[in-house]
Write a protein that holds these residues in place. Structure first.
Motif, PDB file in Angstrom:
ATOM      1  N   LEU A   1      65.240  23.146  56.442  1.00 20.18           N
ATOM      2  CA  LEU A   1      66.595  23.653  56.223  1.00 20.18           C
ATOM      3  C   LEU A   1      66.597  24.915  55.367  1.00 20.18           C
ATOM      4  O   LEU A   1      67.401  25.819  55.576  1.00 20.18           O
ATOM      5  N   ILE A   2      65.691  24.965  54.382  1.00 18.11           N
ATOM      6  CA  ILE A   2      65.626  26.142  53.516  1.00 18.11           C
ATOM      7  C   ILE A   2      65.324  27.398  54.323  1.00 18.11           C
ATOM      8  O   ILE A   2      65.843  28.485  54.042  1.00 18.11           O
ATOM      9  N   LYS A   3      64.511  27.253  55.358  1.00 16.68           N
ATOM     10  CA  LYS A   3      64.118  28.402  56.175  1.00 16.68           C
ATOM     11  C   LYS A   3      65.288  28.973  56.977  1.00 16.68           C
ATOM     12  O   LYS A   3      65.215  30.100  57.463  1.00 16.68           O
ATOM     13  N   LEU A   4      66.372  28.210  57.117  1.00 20.59           N
ATOM     14  CA  LEU A   4      67.529  28.698  57.871  1.00 20.59           C
ATOM     15  C   LEU A   4      68.405  29.638  57.055  1.00 20.59           C
ATOM     16  O   LEU A   4      69.204  30.386  57.610  1.00 20.59           O
ATOM     17  N   SER A   5      68.275  29.599  55.738  1.00 26.75           N
ATOM     18  CA  SER A   5      69.166  30.379  54.875  1.00 26.75           C
ATOM     19  C   SER A   5      68.834  31.872  54.943  1.00 26.75           C
ATOM     20  O   SER A   5      67.672  32.268  55.027  1.00 26.75           O
ATOM     21  N   CYS A   6      69.890  32.673  54.894  1.00 22.01           N
ATOM     22  CA  CYS A   6      69.697  34.126  54.890  1.00 22.01           C
ATOM     23  C   CYS A   6      69.718  34.677  53.463  1.00 22.01           C
ATOM     24  O   CYS A   6      69.689  35.880  53.240  1.00 22.01           O
ATOM     25  N   GLU A   7      69.785  33.779  52.481  1.00 24.26           N
ATOM     26  CA  GLU A   7      69.768  34.177  51.075  1.00 24.26           C
ATOM     27  C   GLU A   7      68.362  33.993  50.501  1.00 24.26           C
ATOM     28  O   GLU A   7      67.572  33.211  51.026  1.00 24.26           O
ATOM     29  N   ASP A   8      68.063  34.723  49.447  1.00 24.53           N
ATOM     30  CA  ASP A   8      66.766  34.576  48.788  1.00 24.53           C
ATOM     31  C   ASP A   8      66.700  33.198  48.112  1.00 24.53           C
ATOM     32  O   ASP A   8      67.459  32.908  47.184  1.00 24.53           O
ATOM     33  N   THR A   9      65.791  32.369  48.589  1.00 26.13           N
ATOM     34  CA  THR A   9      65.678  31.001  48.063  1.00 26.13           C
ATOM     35  C   THR A   9      64.381  30.798  47.281  1.00 26.13           C
ATOM     36  O   THR A   9      63.961  29.663  47.074  1.00 26.13           O
ATOM     37  N   SER A  10      63.772  31.892  46.860  1.00 26.80           N
ATOM     38  CA  SER A  10      62.465  31.795  46.201  1.00 26.80           C
ATOM     39  C   SER A  10      62.526  30.972  44.914  1.00 26.80           C
ATOM     40  O   SER A  10      61.592  30.217  44.607  1.00 26.80           O
TER      41      SER A  10
END
Length: 311
Positions: free
Chosen positions: A184-193
């Protein structure tokens, strides 16, 4: 449109288990069959433990909790996966995805803690047996079990609510058969680092540290067993501990790989295969691993069969 059904703009699309596999219907029937075996096997183990007063000890209480977790974990994943495949409706709502993720994470985190507590129980029983009744009292065991469930629930709540705020700008297709966090994290277009770093730290706390403690416990147990004079006692200790180590390896191995390296490039097939092994196949194997090599559980089963025969 997915499978002929309209989906909301907030819905996710679960692509399912190995969608490119030519014999997917056979695979899904096998998964359902494994789920039924896992459900019945773990349910039977719970009934045996709570129905036989001789098994009302810390070791078996912890084992019953492990079976309850496995039973619930497979029920969180498989029915939805099977329903999506056979109906052709692959969508899952935003709330549904969050709910599935909460229960999946809660059960997974609780299992990490339960397995660690089981290793500690075996360490006390083998290495300091004279103090076992004092240290592993029923009251202490029940408190620790409650702590495992509460800790898993709190951790799961945090890792369910926070990621739900990440915006998804592109495709809402989840290349998996359930709502797993790394996918699910990979779907986000925001920086999730930053959040990815939090997940890695959480994985260290709930996977690497418990696994290290378990290995340390069993190293001390092995050294204690080697020094035992009783051959019978040595065999019993090794049989019990080898069963637990098998379960630990089956659970921690795939999950450490998934959550400690999820920032690297995994193929969807790799993630699905590991999740399938850890979350569906392992819960089916656990009752077999513990029951076939455990004389007390086999005796309780024979007693139950005898009662049914008399009835």
């Amino acid at each position: 449109m997915v499978g002929g059904n309209a989906s909301s703009v907030t819905d996710f699309i679960l692509m399912g288990l190995f969608p490119e596999f030519q014999h997917s219907i056979i695979l899904n029937f096998m998964i359902i069959f494994i789920y039924i075996l896992a459900f019945l096997g773990n349910l039977l183990l719970i009934v045996l433990i709570w129905g036989d007063s001789r098994l009302h000890t810390p070791m078996y209480i912890l084992l019953s909790q492990l079976s309850l977790i496995d039973l619930t974990l497979t029920s969180t994943i498989v029915p939805k996966t099977a329903s999506n495949f056979f109906t052709g409706k692959r969508t899952i709502s935003w709330i549904g995805c969050g709910t599935q993720r909460f229960f999946y994470l809660m059960l997974g985190m609780s299992e990490c803690l339960i397995l660690t507590l089981m290793a500690y129980d075996r360490y006390v029983a083998v290495c300091i047996p004279l103090r076992y009744p004092t240290i592993m009292s029923l009251r202490f065991c029940l408190h620790m079990v409650a702590g495992c469930w509460i800790g898993g629930s709190i951790g799961s709540f945090i890792h369910t609510v926070y990621p739900m705020h990440f915006p998804i700008c592109g495709s809402r297709e989840i290349h998996h058969f359930f709502c797993e966090v790394p996918v699910l994290i990979k779907l986000s277009c925001e920086d999730t680092s930053v959040y990815q770093s939090v997940v890695v730290v959480t994985s260290i706390v709930l996977l690497v540290v418990p696994f290290s403690l378990i290995i340390a416990s069993y190293t001390l147990i092995f050294l204690a067993v080697v020094r035992m004079n009783s051959v019978k006692g040595r065999k019993k200790a090794l049989a019990t501990c080898s069963s637990h180590l098998t379960v630990v390896s089956l659970f921690f191995g795939p999950n450490i790989f998934i959550y400690m390296t999820f920032t690297s490039s995994h193929s969807p097939e790799q993630d699905q295969a590991l999740s399938l092994f850890s979350n569906i196949l392992t819960p089916m194997l656990n009752p077999l691993i513990y029951s076939l090599r455990n004389k007390e559980v086999v005796a309780a089963l024979m007693k139950l069969i005898g009662r049914c025969g008399v009835s």
